[in-house]
Design a protein around this motif. Structure first.
Motif, PDB file in Angstrom:
ATOM      1  N   PHE A 188       0.111  -3.239   9.015  1.00  0.00           N
ATOM      2  CA  PHE A 188       0.899  -3.759   7.898  1.00  0.00           C
ATOM      3  C   PHE A 188       2.379  -3.764   8.259  1.00  0.00           C
ATOM      4  O   PHE A 188       2.979  -2.718   8.490  1.00  0.00           O
ATOM      5  N   SER A 189       2.978  -4.952   8.315  1.00  0.00           N
ATOM      6  CA  SER A 189       4.381  -5.075   8.711  1.00  0.00           C
ATOM      7  C   SER A 189       5.332  -5.115   7.528  1.00  0.00           C
ATOM      8  O   SER A 189       6.534  -4.902   7.686  1.00  0.00           O
ATOM      9  N   GLY A 190       4.805  -5.412   6.352  1.00  0.00           N
ATOM     10  CA  GLY A 190       5.658  -5.640   5.197  1.00  0.00           C
ATOM     11  C   GLY A 190       5.846  -7.121   4.929  1.00  0.00           C
ATOM     12  O   GLY A 190       6.512  -7.512   3.967  1.00  0.00           O
ATOM     13  N   SER A 247       0.394  -9.915   6.762  1.00  0.00           N
ATOM     14  CA  SER A 247      -0.250  -8.599   6.821  1.00  0.00           C
ATOM     15  C   SER A 247      -0.526  -8.077   5.416  1.00  0.00           C
ATOM     16  O   SER A 247      -1.497  -7.351   5.195  1.00  0.00           O
ATOM     17  N   HIS A 259       2.016   1.288   9.422  1.00  0.00           N
ATOM     18  CA  HIS A 259       3.219   0.463   9.357  1.00  0.00           C
ATOM     19  C   HIS A 259       4.230   0.990  10.364  1.00  0.00           C
ATOM     20  O   HIS A 259       4.449   2.200  10.453  1.00  0.00           O
ATOM     21  N   ASP A 318       8.031   1.186  11.163  1.00  0.00           N
ATOM     22  CA  ASP A 318       9.326   1.063  10.497  1.00  0.00           C
ATOM     23  C   ASP A 318      10.408   0.925  11.570  1.00  0.00           C
ATOM     24  O   ASP A 318      10.571   1.801  12.417  1.00  0.00           O
ATOM     25  N   VAL A 370       7.441  -1.771   1.103  1.00  0.00           N
ATOM     26  CA  VAL A 370       6.606  -0.834   1.869  1.00  0.00           C
ATOM     27  C   VAL A 370       6.361   0.430   1.053  1.00  0.00           C
ATOM     28  O   VAL A 370       5.237   0.956   1.008  1.00  0.00           O
ATOM     29  N   TRP A 409       2.844   5.893   8.299  1.00  0.00           N
ATOM     30  CA  TRP A 409       4.155   5.229   8.267  1.00  0.00           C
ATOM     31  C   TRP A 409       4.896   5.674   9.523  1.00  0.00           C
ATOM     32  O   TRP A 409       5.471   6.756   9.575  1.00  0.00           O
TER      33      TRP A 409
END
Length: 424
Positions: free
Chosen positions: A25-27, A31, A55, A57, A69, A83
């Motif tokens: 998940f990239s934001g 995704s 993710h 960051d 996010v 994260w």
């Protein structure tokens, strides 16, 4: 069958074939859709225990992305979440002297763009269980993290929001028919190792499909896209990525307008940011219609550009050119079928070798001489001195614009340097 139904069939296969499903998940919008698809699928079937997300960051990003996010990690109960705030080597198109910058470097804590998140999901240098060597690129870290997760939890499908229409490289990731990387004959699966496979369940979606899904199912999304829209950014050009990456350099200036407080900190974080923001979408950095200076060929202009930089950097670009020549003039490179005719009509001495054995729908061409310039629809794919000039002007150190990447030697050298100076 529409693309949503096709994605559901792929999820049937993914959740049935693998022990775990890990969403990258990239934001961003793609995704985000993948996460929603997987979560709703798993929840309806009582399979949330098989689902996880991670993710990466990049420290310097729009506040809207950080807020999205945070909301996402607070939602989606019942699944594992990671994260990752790691000092990975992230691509940087701002500096003339290096290809990477390193978010969350402990030595640079005083100039971090924002504080590191403080929650139960955070993975950093102090608690990361996945293999990590200082200097690892973000791509290497992602692969190692996925392999570690699979080792701990069983055979894993890593769901990635890649869509084939976004770029040629992304098309190649899902259209490849190479038996060494494909998984059981499915083009939308790529085998990483015996326990890990990358899955692209929405690879055939258009941009419109993503937004239709968000609207139809009421899925949340990064409100940065609304700000992009109000700023006049075309829908197809909206990207959520590391701000100093080649893909984002042309729109770096938008930070000044959309998120000025973050921008002020970014200027002091990475060398060359302000210059890139001013000139990132101009001829000065290889964008728009770059023109050849009077009295030059593209080859002579390339040679001139080398004289404007230090010896090590010039030798680096020359090495990329050498590899490009070896590839296109000895082995041959792949182009679309329609591009073959364009090139054969304009460039003498080009040999049409035949269909590619690795990529479906590609034809292999071999050049007898390295072209100065080529006027064709696949300009960024085929070799030319003009293409090399554009790479230099973009500060594209590893010439990713031209389809190249860091060599093994460069990766090892960077790791050794990071290890040597990590405690300074």
């Amino acid at each position: 069958m529409n693309v949503y139904e096709a994605a559901q069939k792929r999820l049937d296969y993914i959740f049935g074939e693998f022990d775990r499903v890990l969403v990258a998940f990239s934001g961003g919008k793609d995704s985000g859709v993948c996460l929603n698809l997987c979560y709703e699928y798993a929840k309806e079937r009582g399979l949330l225990g098989k689902l996880a997300m991670y993710h990466i960051d990049y420290e310097a990003q729009y506040r809207a992305t950080t807020e999205f996010v945070e909301k996402t990690f607070a939602a989606f109960p019942g699944i594992e979440k990671y994260w990752c705030c790691m000092p990975v080597g992230a691509s940087c198109a701002c500096s003339m002297t290096g290809a990477y910058w390193y978010p969350w470097e402990k030595a640079k804590k005083e100039i971090w763009v924002r504080p590191m998140p403080d929650n139960e999901f955070v993975v950093n240098e102090d608690n990361c269980k996945a293999p990590f060597t200082p200097g690892d690129s973000d791509y290497v870290f992602q692969e190692n993290f996925s392999k570690w997760y699979a080792k701990e939890n069983g055979r894993t499908a890593v769901v990635v929001g890649i869509r084939a229409t976004e770029s040629l490289s992304r098309y190649s990731a899902v259209a490849r028919i190479d038996k060494t990387t494909g998984y059981k004959g499915k083009s939308w699966l790529t085998e990483v190792d015996g326990s890990t496979v990358n899955a692209y369940p929405i690879y055939d979606w258009e941009t419109a499909d993503v937004w239709i899904a968000n609207a139809k199912f009421g899925w949340d999304y990064n409100k940065l896209y609304d700000l992009y829209y109000m700023a006049g950014v075309p829908v197809e050009q909206m990207r959520v990525a590391s701000p100093f990456h080649q893909c984002g350099a042309a729109s770096l200036r938008l930070y000044k307008v959309i998120d000025p407080s973050t921008w002020a900190k970014m200027v002091g974080r990475v060398n060359g940011v302000n210059f890139t923001a001013i000139y990132g979408d101009t001829i000065a950095m290889g964008w728009k219609d770059i023109k050849l200076p009077a009295g030059h060929t593209w080859k002579s202009y390339y040679e001139f550009l080398l004289t404007t930089m230090d010896k090590a950097t010039a030798e680096h670009y020359d090495d990329v050119l050498r590899r490009s020549k070896k590839y296109w003039m000895e082995k041959g490179g792949g182009v679309r079928k329609e591009t073959v005719k364009e090139i054969m009509q304009t460039i003498p001495g080009v040999e049409h070798v035949g269909p590619s054995k690795q990529y479906e729908g590609r034809e292999i061409l071999r050049f007898s001489e390295y072209p100065d310039d080529i006027d064709c629809s696949e300009f960024t794919v085929v070799p030319s001195y003009k293409r090399m000039c554009i790479c230099i002007m973009k500060n594209d150190y590893y010439c990713k614009y031209a389809g190249f990447g860091p060599t093994k030697e460069a990766t090892v050298k960077r790791r050794k340097a990071m290890e040597k100076y990590k405690n300074l």
